[in-house]
Design an enzyme around this catalytic site. Structure first.
Site, PDB file in Angstrom:
ATOM      1  N   GLU A 138       0.794  -1.240   0.000  1.00 48.02           N
ATOM      2  CA  GLU A 138       0.000   0.000   0.000  1.00 48.02           C
ATOM      3  C   GLU A 138       0.825   1.288   0.000  1.00 48.02           C
ATOM      4  OE1 GLU A 138      -2.797  -0.327   3.236  1.00 48.02           O
ATOM      5  OE2 GLU A 138      -3.638  -2.189   2.476  1.00 48.02           O
ATOM      6  N   GLU A 245      -6.215 -10.644  -0.905  1.00 48.95           N
ATOM      7  CA  GLU A 245      -6.998 -10.345   0.310  1.00 48.95           C
ATOM      8  C   GLU A 245      -8.488 -10.251  -0.016  1.00 48.95           C
ATOM      9  OE1 GLU A 245      -5.467  -6.986   2.488  1.00 48.95           O
ATOM     10  OE2 GLU A 245      -3.395  -7.391   1.918  1.00 48.95           O
TER      11      GLU A 245
END
Length: 339
Positions: A138, A245
């Site tokens: 991220e 995810e």
């Protein structure tokens, strides 16, 4: 569900396409042993391999929870994905500061040294047991024209922190597959930034092998076209792709409703249709996609419970809270029958 229905094992259904994974924690490992062994052949630690879980205090490493996951994986012939080495969240504050009072940021040299120590120690510990790592997580900004998130990693080390992390990880274990991992990965604006970032890394000879697509999606977005386009764009770089995810929330992110105590049949049908569309795309690109990991096992436990709306339950998976197949389970299985 009637008892005479044979429930196929997800890992068997997709054995010729990709691995099927689940994110686990101590609770899931304890309470869902059978389901894990039944349906999954890949595990990811939900939190226990993150920086703050392993090295909360400088120089003190705790691998106990991660080791339990690896041991379970070994017993059940599963692969383990390592998650994650460098992230702006769940990283202890001491990492970024030069002094105990946290008044002065660490120098670039000090931060590189700490990054190196952490990555080497963790990757050496799991050298023979973890196939691949989300090295950087991220790092890319969602909004606007800014490409990289203004994290402390970035503030102290500059854009180079991503390259450095991958070079250090490759030196620590040259056999590990190294991934850049992010969410909103199918949003056209952000997927362009991810693409440019990884393309730049490749041009500089950085050892990056794959892109992790988190796929925290919902019933309304992203569109199937955007997803297919993002996958094709990343694959065009020669990257291995992992869905890392995955969950499919029954609420839009902006939806703040709290009246729903169980998913309606309509929502379950919509979710089944969405999952079917997603898995059709995954299967169509299975030459590039090596694994599809859900960010949980069944609806009994998900990080989406209470996020972003406190105390609100969510039902994002293929299995319900008793680990029984939902309509989405059958719609995903069905994609295999359609050539």
């Amino acid at each position: 569900m009637t008892h005479h229905t044979i429930v196929p094992r997800l890992k068997d259904v997709f054995k010729d396409s990709f691995r099927i994974g689940a994110a686990v924690n101590d609770f899931v490992l304890e309470e869902r042993k059978e389901v894990l062994a039944e349906h999954f052949n890949s595990l990811t630690a939900e939190n226990s391999m993150k920086f703050e879980s392993i090295q909360e205090k400088e120089g003190v490493f705790d691998f106990s929870e991660g080791d339990r996951i690896v041991a379970f994986a070994k017993e059940n012939n599963m692969v383990v994905r390592g998650h994650t080495l460098v992230w702006h969240n769940q990283t202890p504050e001491w990492v970024f500061y030069a002094d105990k009072d946290k008044k002065k940021l660490a120098s670039k040299e000090l931060l590189v040294e700490r990054m190196t120590t952490h990555i080497h120690t963790v990757m050496k510990h799991y050298e023979d047991t973890i196939l691949c790592w989300d090295v950087v997580n991220e790092a890319i900004e969602d909004k606007g024209t800014t490409r990289l998130r203004d994290s402390l990693w970035y503030q102290i080390m500059g854009e180079d922190f991503i390259d450095q992390a991958f070079r250090i990880a490759h030196a620590a274990n040259p056999n590990a597959q190294l991934f850049y991992n992010d969410y909103n990965e199918s949003d056209p604006e952000k997927s362009d930034k991810i693409y440019e970032t990884v393309k730049g890394m490749l041009a500089r000879g950085v050892p990056v092998h794959g892109i992790g697509l988190q796929c925290h999606w919902n019933l309304y977005g992203p569109s199937l076209d955007d997803i297919a386009h993002a996958i094709e764009k990343y694959a065009s770089l020669g990257m291995r792709l992992h869905i890392t995810e995955m969950d499919v929330s029954v609420f839009e992110f902006e939806d703040r409703r709290t009246d729903l105590l169980a998913p309606t049949e309509e929502l379950l049908a919509m979710q089944a249709e969405r999952y079917e569309g997603f898995f059709k795309i995954f299967r169509a690109h299975s030459d590039a996609i090596d694994s599809v990991t859900f960010w949980g096992v069944d609806d009994a436990y998900t990080w989406l419970d209470g996020f972003p709306v406190p105390d609100r339950k969510n039902w994002p998976f293929l299995l319900d809270d008793k680990s029984e197949p939902k309509p989405a389970f059958w719609s995903v299985v069905k994609t295999l029958e359609e050539k």
